[in-house]
Design a protein around this motif. Structure first.
Motif, PDB file in Angstrom:
ATOM      1  N   CYS A 244       0.858  -1.198   0.000  1.00  0.00           N
ATOM      2  CA  CYS A 244       0.000   0.000   0.000  1.00  0.00           C
ATOM      3  C   CYS A 244       0.891   1.243   0.000  1.00  0.00           C
ATOM      4  O   CYS A 244       1.632   1.471   0.946  1.00  0.00           O
ATOM      5  N   PRO A 245       0.838   2.043  -1.071  1.00  0.00           N
ATOM      6  CA  PRO A 245       1.798   3.144  -1.192  1.00  0.00           C
ATOM      7  C   PRO A 245       1.590   4.258  -0.178  1.00  0.00           C
ATOM      8  O   PRO A 245       2.511   5.013   0.091  1.00  0.00           O
ATOM      9  N   VAL A 246       0.376   4.355   0.367  1.00  0.00           N
ATOM     10  CA  VAL A 246       0.100   5.478   1.261  1.00  0.00           C
ATOM     11  C   VAL A 246      -0.140   5.019   2.698  1.00  0.00           C
ATOM     12  O   VAL A 246      -0.546   5.813   3.536  1.00  0.00           O
TER      13      VAL A 246
ATOM     14  N   ALA B 239      -2.490   3.156   3.765  1.00  0.00           N
ATOM     15  CA  ALA B 239      -3.908   3.121   4.136  1.00  0.00           C
ATOM     16  C   ALA B 239      -4.231   1.772   4.759  1.00  0.00           C
ATOM     17  O   ALA B 239      -5.011   1.677   5.703  1.00  0.00           O
ATOM     18  N   THR B 240      -3.624   0.700   4.225  1.00  0.00           N
ATOM     19  CA  THR B 240      -3.770  -0.609   4.840  1.00  0.00           C
ATOM     20  C   THR B 240      -2.716  -0.694   5.931  1.00  0.00           C
ATOM     21  O   THR B 240      -1.540  -0.474   5.674  1.00  0.00           O
TER      22      THR B 240
ATOM     23  N   ILE C  65      -8.185  -1.127   6.893  1.00  0.00           N
ATOM     24  CA  ILE C  65      -8.011  -0.131   5.835  1.00  0.00           C
ATOM     25  C   ILE C  65      -8.565   1.203   6.313  1.00  0.00           C
ATOM     26  O   ILE C  65      -9.680   1.262   6.835  1.00  0.00           O
TER      27      ILE C  65
ATOM     28  N   CYS D 189      -7.090   5.810   1.748  1.00  0.00           N
ATOM     29  CA  CYS D 189      -6.957   4.969   0.549  1.00  0.00           C
ATOM     30  C   CYS D 189      -7.161   5.791  -0.725  1.00  0.00           C
ATOM     31  O   CYS D 189      -8.109   6.561  -0.823  1.00  0.00           O
ATOM     32  N   ILE D 190      -6.249   5.618  -1.689  1.00  0.00           N
ATOM     33  CA  ILE D 190      -6.373   6.360  -2.948  1.00  0.00           C
ATOM     34  C   ILE D 190      -6.998   5.495  -4.041  1.00  0.00           C
ATOM     35  O   ILE D 190      -7.161   5.942  -5.168  1.00  0.00           O
ATOM     36  N   GLY D 191      -7.283   4.234  -3.710  1.00  0.00           N
ATOM     37  CA  GLY D 191      -7.962   3.375  -4.679  1.00  0.00           C
ATOM     38  C   GLY D 191      -7.076   2.898  -5.816  1.00  0.00           C
ATOM     39  O   GLY D 191      -7.550   2.715  -6.933  1.00  0.00           O
ATOM     40  N   CYS D 192      -5.797   2.642  -5.523  1.00  0.00           N
ATOM     41  CA  CYS D 192      -4.903   2.202  -6.602  1.00  0.00           C
ATOM     42  C   CYS D 192      -5.047   0.701  -6.872  1.00  0.00           C
ATOM     43  O   CYS D 192      -4.602   0.214  -7.897  1.00  0.00           O
ATOM     44  N   ARG D 193      -5.591  -0.026  -5.926  1.00  0.00           N
ATOM     45  CA  ARG D 193      -5.844  -1.459  -6.057  1.00  0.00           C
ATOM     46  C   ARG D 193      -4.568  -2.297  -6.149  1.00  0.00           C
ATOM     47  O   ARG D 193      -4.580  -3.428  -6.613  1.00  0.00           O
ATOM     48  N   TYR D 194      -3.466  -1.738  -5.695  1.00  0.00           N
ATOM     49  CA  TYR D 194      -2.233  -2.526  -5.688  1.00  0.00           C
ATOM     50  C   TYR D 194      -2.381  -3.673  -4.688  1.00  0.00           C
ATOM     51  O   TYR D 194      -1.903  -4.780  -4.924  1.00  0.00           O
ATOM     52  N   CYS D 195      -3.060  -3.407  -3.579  1.00  0.00           N
ATOM     53  CA  CYS D 195      -3.233  -4.434  -2.555  1.00  0.00           C
ATOM     54  C   CYS D 195      -4.045  -5.611  -3.096  1.00  0.00           C
ATOM     55  O   CYS D 195      -3.829  -6.755  -2.711  1.00  0.00           O
TER      56      CYS D 195
ATOM     57  N   ARG E  16     -10.077  -9.131  -0.996  1.00  0.00           N
ATOM     58  CA  ARG E  16     -10.324  -7.681  -0.946  1.00  0.00           C
ATOM     59  C   ARG E  16     -11.370  -7.308  -1.981  1.00  0.00           C
ATOM     60  O   ARG E  16     -11.426  -7.894  -3.054  1.00  0.00           O
TER      61      ARG E  16
ATOM     62  N   MET F 178     -10.907   0.694  -1.091  1.00  0.00           N
ATOM     63  CA  MET F 178     -10.848  -0.751  -0.924  1.00  0.00           C
ATOM     64  C   MET F 178     -11.512  -1.112   0.392  1.00  0.00           C
ATOM     65  O   MET F 178     -11.457  -0.350   1.347  1.00  0.00           O
TER      66      MET F 178
HETATM   67  S1  SF4 Z   1      -6.255   0.505  -2.898  1.00  0.00           S
HETATM   68 FE1  SF4 Z   1      -5.132  -0.748  -1.431  1.00  0.00          FE
HETATM   69  S2  SF4 Z   1      -2.980  -0.327  -1.843  1.00  0.00           S
HETATM   70 FE2  SF4 Z   1      -4.162   1.308  -2.824  1.00  0.00          FE
HETATM   71  S3  SF4 Z   1      -4.275   2.913  -1.277  1.00  0.00           S
HETATM   72 FE3  SF4 Z   1      -6.105   1.683  -1.007  1.00  0.00          FE
HETATM   73  S4  SF4 Z   1      -5.567   0.193   0.550  1.00  0.00           S
HETATM   74 FE4  SF4 Z   1      -3.652   1.060  -0.213  1.00  0.00          FE
END
Ligand code: SF4
Ligand code: SF4
Lengths: 222, 405
Positions: free
Chosen positions: A75-77, A79-80, A90, A95-101, A110, A148
Motif C-alpha cells: 500500500c503506497p500510502v 492506508a492498509t 483499511i 486509501c487512494i484506490g490504486c488497487r495494488y493491494c 479484498r 478498498m
Molecule cells: S487501494 Fe489498497 S494499496 Fe491502494 S491505497 Fe487503497 S488500501 Fe492502499
C-alpha cells in the motif's frame, strides 16, 4: 457444513452492497491444498473425485489477517495497516484506490468499491455507525466509492470483548476466536492438538487464521 | 547553422487538421474521465478478479517509451555515437513528455484521484508503487532540467556529458522499478519472475527507439528536417539488437514454464500461446512486432530504405504494446485460490453471478476514450515541445558534425 450463515451474517452486519462478499465459503476437497490448478466444477457444492469415491469439504475464506501481509507492504500510502493485535485494517480516509493491494493479496479477499454500491434494503443495516481505531476511520456504514474494503475481523465487536459476528452466528460452532498469544486459550489448544494449518502457508504470509483438519471426511460410500 | 526555414515551414502546423482532431479527442477523453469520476470505476471493464486493465497496460507502455528516449540521447554521449547526436534533444523531449504522460495515466485508474497527494504526504517505503512514483518524478524532473539546459546553454558540452552518464542508469532504473512493481507480487505467478526487470528494460529500449524513429520520420517528411542516413542506420541497428534481446528474455521465460510442469504456471502460459484466449498477444508480439520487423531490420538491403525502417518501428510499437497486455491481464485471470464460487466481483448485475472463478476483462468505451485522449494529449505535447524547445534546429545543427566525421 456449507450453509453460508457466516457469510450472510457478515454481509448483514457490515452492510455489504450487492456483489460484495467479505466472507465466502469455497467448495474444496477434504484436507486438500487451497491452491489447485483446476477445480472440480465451477459450481459450489459439487464433490471432488469419481463416483462412487466422492469427497467434499468447505473452506470459509475471508481476510487471513496475515502477520506478514503483502497488502500492507504494497500500500503506497499506508492506508492498509496492521494494528498491534494483528488485525489488518483499511483507513477509508487515506486509501487512494490504486488497487495494488488487490494485486498483492494471494487470497482474493479484498473488494473494491467500483461504483456507489447497491444495497437491498436501501436503508442502513448492521453496525450503522463509523468506527475509528488509532484515530483512523476503519468502518463506515456506507463506504465511499473508490476505496478498498475487506473483512475487519469485526473490530467494533472484538474491541468490546465480543466475538466476530461470523463466529457468533455459526450454527455448529465451526469457528473459534481467541488470543493466539495465550497458549492456554481455546484457539491455541485446538491448533496444537489438532495440527491446524494456514492457507498457502508456503508463501510466508503467516496468516492469523488457522484451519483445523477435516477429521471425518463425509464419504459417499458404496 | 540554424536554419530559419525549419521554423517557418512548421508554423502552419498549429492550424493543421491533426491538431484540431487530436484536441477534439483530448476533450472527449476528458469528458469520459468526468463521467468515470461521477459513476466510479464501475464504468470500466475492471472488476475484483482482473483489477487492472487498459490504464495500467498503457501506463507501462508509456513509461517504457520514456525510458527509451533517454537511452537514445545518452548513448550518443556515453558511447560516442556521433550519428545519434542529432537526436539528443528529441530523445530528452520524449523522455520528459512520456514520463509525464505515464504519470498522468495513473490518475484515471485511481478510485480516489483527488487524494493523489497522499503518495507524497504518507509514503510507505515498503511499497514498490511508492518507489515507482518517486523514480518517475525524478526522471521527469531530470529530463525537464536537461531539456532546459539544452535550450539555454547548448554549448555546455561538459555538463551534457555528466548528465548523460546519470541519464543512462536512470533510464534503466526507471523501467526496472516499473517491472518490479509487478515482479515482486508473489500472488501473481505470471509476474513473479526475476527476469522481469531485464525484460522491461529491453522492451523499453526497443519501443523507445521505435518511437524516435516514427517521430524522426514525421519530422523529415512534413517539416523538412533532414536526418542523416548514418542516423537511420544506427536507429535500425539499435532496434534490431534490442528487439532480439527482448524476445530472447521472453522466450527464456516460456521455456522455463514449458519444461517444468507447475500447473499454475502452465495455465497462464496456455492462455498466451497459440490456441489460448490471449493468443493475439503472442502473434502480435512474436510475429507482427517480432519476426517481421527483425527480418527487415537485419537485412542490409531492406534496412537501407527508410520506409521499411519506419514500418518496422510501427510494428515494434504494436508488438511491445501486445507484450504489456500479455503480461498484465493474463496475470490476473487465474487467482491463486481458484475454488468455486470464485472471487466476489464487487458489482452486481441482475441475473448474473456475483462471483467469477476465471477472470474476464474487456475494456469499455470509457477506457478507450480516456486512453486515446491521453495519447492525443501526449502527441500534442510533443509537437508543442518540438517548437518550444527548438528541436528542429538542434537536429540540423548537429548534422554537419556527422557529415564531416
Ligand atoms: S487501494 Fe489498497 S494499496 Fe491502494 S491505497 Fe487503497 S488500501 Fe492502499
Ligand atoms: S489475506 Fe489478503 S487482505 Fe488479508 S491480510 Fe492477508 S494479504 Fe492482506
Amino acid at each position: 457444513m456449507g450453509c453460508w450463515t457466516c457469510a450472510v451474517g457478515c454481509k448483514a452486519i457490515n452492510d455489504e452492497p450487492l456483489g460484495y462478499w467479505w466472507n465466502r465459503i469455497l467448495t474444496t476437497e477434504p484436507n486438500g491444498s487451497a491452491q489447485v490448478a483446476t477445480s472440480a466444477s465451477p459450481a459450489i457444492d459439487v464433490p471432488h473425485g469419481v463416483f462412487p469415491n466422492l469427497e467434499l469439504a468447505y473452506l470459509p475464506v475471508a481476510c487471513q489477517h496475515c502477520n506478514n501481509a503483502p497488502c500492507q507492504k504494497v500500500c503506497p500510502v499506508g492506508a492498509t495497516f496492521r494494528r498491534e493485535d494483528g488485525v489488518i485494517l483499511i483507513d477509508y480516509e487515506r486509501c487512494i484506490g490504486c488497487r495494488y493491494c488487490l494485486a498483492a493479496c494471494p487470497y482474493g479477499v479484498r473488494i473494491f468499491n467500483w461504483g456507489p454500491g447497491e444495497r437491498v434494503p436501501d436503508f442502513i443495516i448492521g453496525y450503522g455507525e463509523d468506527y475509528r481505531t488509532e484515530g483512523r476511520l476503519v468502518f463506515e456504514p456506507v463506504r465511499p466509492m473508490g476505496v478498498m474494503e475487506k473483512c475487519t475481523l469485526c473490530v467494533e465487536r472484538i474491541d468490546v470483548g465480543e466475538e466476530p459476528f461470523c463466529v457468533a452466528v455459526c450454527p455448529v460452532g465451526a469457528r473459534v476466536f481467541g488470543d493466539l498469544n495465550d497458549p492456554q486459550s481455546e484457539v491455541s489448544t485446538l491448533i496444537n492438538e489438532e495440527g491446524a494449518s494456514q492457507l498457502l502457508a508456503q508463501l510466508g504470509t503467516d496468516p492469523n487464521i488457522y484451519y483445523l483438519p477435516v477429521r471425518h471426511p463425509d464419504k459417499v460410500s458404496e | 547553422m540554424v536554419s530559419k526555414n525549419v521554423v517557418r515551414a512548421s508554423t502552419p502546423m498549429v492550424r493543421s487538421p491533426w491538431v484540431w482532431g487530436s484536441s477534439a479527442l483530448v476533450v472527449v477523453g476528458l469528458v469520459a474521465w468526468f463521467y468515470e469520476l461521477e459513476h466510479g470505476l464501475a464504468v470500466t471493464g475492471m472488476r475484483d478478479v482482473v483489477s487492472w486493465g487498459l490504464y495500467i497496460i498503457t501506463f507501462a507502455f508509456l513509461i517504457g517509451l520514456a525510458a527509451g528516449g533517454l537511452v537514445v540521447s545518452a548513448s550518443a554521449e556515453v558511447f560516442h555515437i556521433e550519428a545519434l547526436r542529432p537526436l539528443s534533444r528529441l530523445g530528452v523531449l520524449t523522455a520528459a513528455i512520456f514520463s509525464a504522460a505515464g504519470g498522468l495515466m495513473i490518475i484515471p485508474d485511481l478510485g480516489k484521484p483527488f487524494r493523489i497527494l497522499n503518495l507524497f504526504l504518507y509514503p510507505n517505503w515498503t511499497s514498490p508503487l511508492e518507489w515507482d512514483v518517486t523514480i518517475i518524478t525524478i526522471y521527469f524532473l531530470f529530463s525537464a532540467t536537461e531539456l532546459y539546459y539544452m535550450v539555454r546553454h547548448p554549448d555546455h558540452k561538459r555538463l551534457f556529458k555528466v548528465l548523460a552518464y546519470i541519464a543512462l542508469p536512470l533510464a534503466v532504473l526507471l523501467h526496472s522499478i516499473t517491472a518490479i512493481l509487478f515482479g515482486l507480487q508473489f500472488a501473481r505467478v505470471w509476474w513473479n519472475i526475476a527476469l522481469l526487470p531485464p525484460m522491461f528494460v529491453a522492451s523499453a529500449i526497443v519501443s523507445g527507439t521505435a518511437l524516435i524513429v516514427v517521430i524522426a520520420w514525421i519530422l523529415q517528411k512534413y517539416h523538412g528536417v533532414t536526418i542523416p542516413s548514418s542516423t537511420w542506420r544506427w536507429l535500425a541497428g539499435l532496434m534490431a539488437v534490442s528487439l532480439a534481446i527482448d524476445l530472447f528474455f521472453v522466450g527464456c521465460d516460456y521455456v522455463t514454464i514449458l519444461w517444468d510442469n507447475i500447473p499454475t504456471d502452465r495455465a497462464v502460459l496456455a492462455l498466451v500461446l497459440p490456441g489460448g484466449r490471449f493468443q493475439f498477444t503472442f502473434w502480435f508480439e512474436w510475429v507482427v512486432g517480432g519476426l517481421i520487423p527483425f527480418v527487415v531490420l537485419a537485412s542490409s538491403k531492406l534496412r537501407s530504405k527508410i520506409g521499411y525502417v519506419v514500418a518496422s518501428a510501427v510494428l515494434i510499437l504494436v508488438g511491445v504494446y501486445a507484450f504489456r497486455i500479455e503480461l498484465i491481464v493474463p496475470g490476473f485471470i487465474n487467482p491463486l485460490i481458484q475454488l468455486p464460487p470464485g472471487i466476489a466481483l464487487g458489482t452486481f448485475t441482475p441475473g448474473a453471478s456475483p462471483f467469477q472463478l476465471v477472470g474476464h476483462y474487456s475494456p469499455t468505451i470509457v477506457e478507450y476514450l480516456i486512453v486515446v485522449g491521453l495519447l492525443c494529449l501526449t502527441a500534442l505535447a510533443i509537437a508543442w515541445g518540438y517548437h518550444a524547445f527548438r528541436v528542429g534546429e538542434s537536429i540540423e545543427s548537429e548534422v554537419p558534425h556527422v557529415k564531416s566525421s
